[in-house]
Design a protein around this motif. Structure first.
Motif, short mmCIF file in Angstrom:
data_model
loop_
_atom_site.label_atom_id
_atom_site.label_comp_id
_atom_site.label_asym_id
_atom_site.label_seq_id
_atom_site.Cartn_x
_atom_site.Cartn_y
_atom_site.Cartn_z
N UNK A 499 0.84 -1.20 0.00
CA UNK A 499 0.00 0.00 0.00
C UNK A 499 0.87 1.25 0.00
N UNK A 500 0.34 2.30 -0.57
CA UNK A 500 0.93 3.63 -0.45
C UNK A 500 -0.02 4.44 0.41
N UNK A 501 0.49 4.93 1.51
CA UNK A 501 -0.36 5.59 2.50
C UNK A 501 -1.03 6.84 1.93
N UNK A 502 -2.14 7.22 2.53
CA UNK A 502 -2.92 8.37 2.09
C UNK A 502 -2.11 9.66 2.18
N UNK A 503 -2.35 10.53 1.20
CA UNK A 503 -1.76 11.88 1.17
C UNK A 503 -0.24 11.91 0.97
N UNK A 504 0.34 10.74 0.72
CA UNK A 504 1.79 10.73 0.51
C UNK A 504 2.17 11.40 -0.81
N UNK A 505 1.37 11.13 -1.85
CA UNK A 505 1.65 11.71 -3.16
C UNK A 505 0.40 12.40 -3.73
N UNK A 506 -0.40 12.98 -2.86
CA UNK A 506 -1.61 13.64 -3.32
C UNK A 506 -2.81 12.73 -3.39
N UNK A 507 -2.62 11.44 -3.09
CA UNK A 507 -3.74 10.51 -3.07
C UNK A 507 -4.50 10.66 -1.77
N UNK A 508 -5.78 10.87 -1.86
CA UNK A 508 -6.60 11.13 -0.68
C UNK A 508 -6.73 9.87 0.18
N UNK A 509 -6.88 8.72 -0.48
CA UNK A 509 -7.03 7.46 0.25
C UNK A 509 -5.79 6.61 0.05
N UNK A 510 -5.58 5.64 0.93
CA UNK A 510 -4.47 4.70 0.71
C UNK A 510 -4.69 3.96 -0.61
N UNK A 511 -3.60 3.70 -1.29
CA UNK A 511 -3.69 2.98 -2.57
C UNK A 511 -3.05 1.62 -2.39
N UNK A 512 -3.86 0.57 -2.50
CA UNK A 512 -3.41 -0.80 -2.24
C UNK A 512 -3.83 -1.69 -3.41
N UNK A 513 -3.09 -1.68 -4.50
CA UNK A 513 -3.50 -2.45 -5.68
C UNK A 513 -3.34 -3.95 -5.48
N UNK A 514 -4.19 -4.69 -6.15
CA UNK A 514 -4.11 -6.15 -6.14
C UNK A 514 -3.53 -6.63 -7.47
N UNK A 515 -3.04 -7.84 -7.46
CA UNK A 515 -2.66 -8.47 -8.71
C UNK A 515 -3.92 -8.87 -9.47
N UNK A 528 12.51 -8.26 -14.12
CA UNK A 528 12.21 -8.78 -15.45
C UNK A 528 10.98 -9.69 -15.40
N UNK A 529 10.92 -10.56 -14.41
CA UNK A 529 9.77 -11.43 -14.25
C UNK A 529 8.52 -10.61 -13.91
N UNK A 530 8.68 -9.63 -13.03
CA UNK A 530 7.53 -8.84 -12.58
C UNK A 530 6.89 -8.09 -13.73
N UNK A 531 7.71 -7.52 -14.62
CA UNK A 531 7.14 -6.80 -15.76
C UNK A 531 6.54 -7.78 -16.76
N UNK A 532 7.21 -8.88 -17.01
CA UNK A 532 6.72 -9.87 -17.98
C UNK A 532 5.36 -10.41 -17.56
N UNK A 533 5.13 -10.52 -16.27
CA UNK A 533 3.89 -11.11 -15.77
C UNK A 533 2.98 -10.08 -15.11
N UNK A 534 3.29 -8.80 -15.30
CA UNK A 534 2.44 -7.71 -14.80
C UNK A 534 2.08 -7.86 -13.33
N UNK A 535 3.08 -8.02 -12.50
CA UNK A 535 2.85 -8.13 -11.06
C UNK A 535 2.61 -6.73 -10.51
N UNK A 536 1.39 -6.44 -10.19
CA UNK A 536 1.00 -5.08 -9.79
C UNK A 536 1.66 -4.63 -8.49
N UNK A 537 1.83 -5.56 -7.56
CA UNK A 537 2.37 -5.18 -6.25
C UNK A 537 3.80 -4.64 -6.37
#
Length: 781
Positions: A499-515, A528-537
């Motif tokens: 997660x990226x905590x709220x208000x850290x980069x202008x985001x009002x709410x915490x941003x916690x993306x899922x795969x 290399x593996x993470x980009x090839x398989x689009x690992x969001x985290x």
């Protein structure tokens, strides 16, 4: 006495005869003088203005502006009524000229504009044994006189004008120039103005490539192109063609065997209509038209006389970067895949399977809003409101009234009866696409496909359309992290809840993306593996390390003009970006970190060949060679083991499920390929960005509305919707070795300081990147 009387009578008789002779010569002289006077009066303009010497020197004919590909082919033309592009006499095959002379003016090289023998023959036989007009007279009629009524006096005056102008033309031009002018001026019907348009439209050939029977057919049309129209009257045209062949035999341009064998050939038309909505590169031509309107409106680009250039009349030549062969490959690839993809979409979106078809997960109120918005954005609404001044109630009623119309299908156009509102719903079912291909070193755009059919879908998805980029945005995040943190594709990160905590980069709410599968493996993955398989985290973790603003700064320097908020969620491709911008940006990676703005026009010439415009490349350094190359190596992993691996030809179980839409598989491409697939929320957008060293190509596929999409990711992902178009396109391009599409590896920078080959052990002295994986990112909510 009788003898005297007889002599007197004889003398009187002789005097009477001489009187008649005298009157005859007087009348003859008067007739000659009258004719001379008539010609003098006509030449003085008493019966109407004749062209001046200056006009004869430069006859004013409307000339279409021509769009020319990088390989010298005509992509299309801009014209109002006259689709005319002149050719020189040297470009006309000899048998075409012979056919014209044999049929229209057998003594062409023996007279000076007027054929006295032909005129006398026509007068004596009242035109039953051929007309009296020479080629020069017919040209005079086409250029400088107008059709008149059946009034005999007016017809005689017109004929006199034609004679005078024909003589002047013969003095002013050579015989060869007159023949070329005549071929260039004639209207062959079906927008075929002049011999070049006629050759292209009726046979798909340049004039120089016309064979004898084709030449004979076109010359036969000089008699009456409306009557002898090969599309409406093929039998009559074939008979007329054979008359021309017989005339060529009569004048010894053909022998008897040649005439008979050519006459036996069936009439073969290869119809290539030339209009603004048909032909090749239609979306690109429309973009170019808008660009030219802006260019001609600039006072710095005005004509020497201070007037604006008219792209429809002034015969400009616009030399473009589009390669006609690659453009054809791109259009074929789009057509082949989209036809099959659309068939599957229809299967999954019947009213029984999906009551809200063609939309998914929408309420009736949302559906109505979509249709209302589409009505108000339509050309029909605009015309009824602004031109016809109709009230809104009447406009809405007109959308519900059934009318005859022609609609698009993948099996060809279909005549039907439906209301405009029903046609809006019908077209909402169709998936759209945009595709652009560019040479990254020069910025030259080689192919541009803005949709599936310009006549029915005129919105250009290359330049006008902007859609969420999905995972194709991730390479920008990775490039920023490599640049700022000096990361390597071999560095590892954990796939854990992030997660990226709220208000850290202008985001009002915490941003916690899922795969995409909603799971976290907890394993350590290389970049290399993470980009090839689009690992969001892991992408989210990189975004947290560098911050969104540097990523935005990077893509802005890469030519992306779309407004992008610097918030963490952009890491997963929430910004709306056009195909045009994405291809330009990805070109920076392939071009060793140097951005080159896409170029579509190399130069513009006027009808005389004077250069009016030449493009100047717009470039800027964005990334170091090391960072650009490292990002390319990361994207090579996508096609080696990730979502783009199907390009390699390895059969996979996931493809077996929907193989009916994976057109052209296996693609069996063995050369180095860097790429990235992209899929947005609800499968609304499918992307594939693919690169080889000298070609970058972007493909987007989706519905007009985001609520038009496949239900499952099996069909809705970028690897299924967009990647097959890229694969088909590249297979076609590689099949033509003359195109020179690279199969080599991307150029590796000298003294590369970043480790990119993860199978090789790291050098002992290489700095190790230490990353605190728990620093400010794992927040339990």
């Amino acid at each position: 006495m009788a003898k005297k009387v007889s002599n007197k009578k004889a003398k009187s008789k002789n005097q009477g005869f001489r009187k008649y002779i005298l009157w005859f010569w007087r009348l003859f002289a008067a007739g000659i003088l009258f004719v001379v006077l008539i010609f003098l009066l006509a030449s003085w303009g008493v019966f109407g203005k004749l062209p001046s010497f200056e006009i004869l020197e430069n006859p004013q004919t409307n000339l279409a502006s021509e769009i020319i590909s990088s390989d010298g082919k005509t992509l299309g033309k801009y014209y109002l009524n006259d689709n005319r592009t002149p050719v020189d006499f040297e470009e006309l095959p000899k048998h075409l000229v012979n056919a014209l002379i044999a049929t229209e003016d057998e003594r062409y090289y023996d007279h000076s504009g007027i054929d006295a023998w032909g005129t006398l023959r026509a007068a004596v036989f009242l035109g039953t044994r051929g007309g009296a007009s020479t080629i020069s007279q017919q040209l005079a009629k086409q250029l400088f006189t107008e059709q008149v009524s059946s009034n005999i006096v007016e017809r005689i005056i017109q004929k006199i004008k034609e004679w005078i102008i024909a003589i002047q033309l013969e003095k002013q031009y050579t015989k060869e120039e007159i023949i070329a002018m005549y071929f260039n001026i004639y209207d062959f019907g079906n927008n075929a103005d002049g011999i070049r348009s006629a050759a292209r439209i009726y046979f798909g050939e340049e004039p120089s490539n016309l064979n004898v029977e084709q030449s004979a057919m076109l010359v036969g049309m000089f008699k009456n192109s409306s009557l002898y129209n090969p599309r409406r009257n093929p039998v009559g045209v074939e008979n007329r063609r054979n008359v021309v062949l017989n005339q060529m035999f009569k004048n010894e341009f053909l022998n008897e065997q040649e005439r008979d064998s050519l006459a036996a050939i069936p009439l073969e038309i290869d119809y290539h209509p030339e209009s603004h909505r048909e032909g090749i590169a239609t979306y690109f031509r429309e973009y170019l038209r808008d660009w030219l309107k802006q260019w001609t409106a600039d006072e710095d680009n005005y004509r020497p006389d201070g007037e604006k250039y008219n792209i429809y009349l002034d015969g400009l030549k616009i030399f473009t970067t589009i390669d006609s062969r690659m453009q054809a490959n791109a259009e074929e690839a789009v057509s082949e895949h989209m036809k099959r993809l659309q068939a599957e979409f229809f299967v999954q979106n019947t009213d029984k399977r999906n009551p809200t078809a063609p939309f998914l997960d929408v309420t009736p109120e949302e559906t109505q809003r979509i249709y209302n918005r589409s009505m108000r954005q339509s050309e029909r609404w605009r015309r009824m409101r602004d031109v016809l001044k109709k009230p809104e109630k009447e406009i809405i009623a007109s959308f519900k009234k059934k009318i005859p119309m022609e609609v698009f299908t993948w099996q060809g156009e279909k005549d039907t009866v439906m209301s405009p509102l029903d046609s809006i719903r019908y077209y909402k079912y169709f998936l759209r696409t945009g595709m652009m291909s560019m040479e990254p070193q020069s910025g030259h755009v080689k192919a541009w496909v803005g949709g599936i059919n310009y006549k029915h879908f005129q919105y250009d998805q290359v330049k006008q359309g902007r859609r969420q980029a999905g995972s194709t945005f991730k390479p920008f995040v990775y490039a920023t992290a490599i640049d700022q943190l000096h990361l390597s594709p071999c560095d590892e990160f954990p796939d854990i809840y992030t997660c990226i905590e709220a208000n850290k980069y202008g985001n009002i709410l915490p941003w916690c993306p899922k795969n995409s599968d909603g799971k976290y493996s907890g394993d350590m993955y290389t970049l290399k593996y993470a980009l090839a398989n689009s690992v969001n985290t892991i992408t989210a973790r990189l975004m947290d390390k560098v911050g969104p603003q540097p990523v935005v700064n990077l893509i802005k320097r890469m030519g992306v003009e779309a407004e992008i908020l610097p918030v963490p969620s952009i890491a997963l491709g929430t910004p709306d970006i056009s195909v045009y911008e994405m291809v330009g940006a990805f070109g920076t990676f392939a071009n060793q970190g140097v951005y080159v703005k896409p170029v579509m026009i190399t130069r513009i010439e006027d009808k005389n060949g004077t250069v009016l415009y030449e493009s100047v490349p717009e470039t800027r350094d964005v990334l170091s060679k090391d960072v650009a190359y490292t990002t390319v190596k990361l994207m090579e992993g996508v096609t080696e083991s990730g979502s783009g691996a199907r390009l390699r030809g390895t059969w996979r179980k996931d493809i077996q499920v929907y193989k009916e839409i994976i057109t052209g598989y296996p693609y069996d491409l063995k050369n180095p390929i860097a790429g990235k697939t992209g899929t947005t929320q609800n499968n609304s957008d499918g992307w594939f960005m693919g690169m080889v060293p000298n070609l970058v190509t972007g493909v987007w596929v989706g519905g007009e509305d985001r609520s038009t999409h496949f239900k499952s990711i099996t069909y809705g992902q970028g690897a299924s919707m967009a990647l097959p178009i890229w694969g088909l396109y590249m297979k076609k391009c590689y099949a033509d070795e003359d195109l020179g599409i690279s199969t080599a590896a991307f150029e590796r920078p000298e003294d590369l300081s970043i480790r990119v080959d993860c199978d090789e052990p790291a050098e002992a002295d290489q700095d190790s990147i230490k990353v605190d994986y728990n620093e400010g990112v794992n927040i339990d909510f």
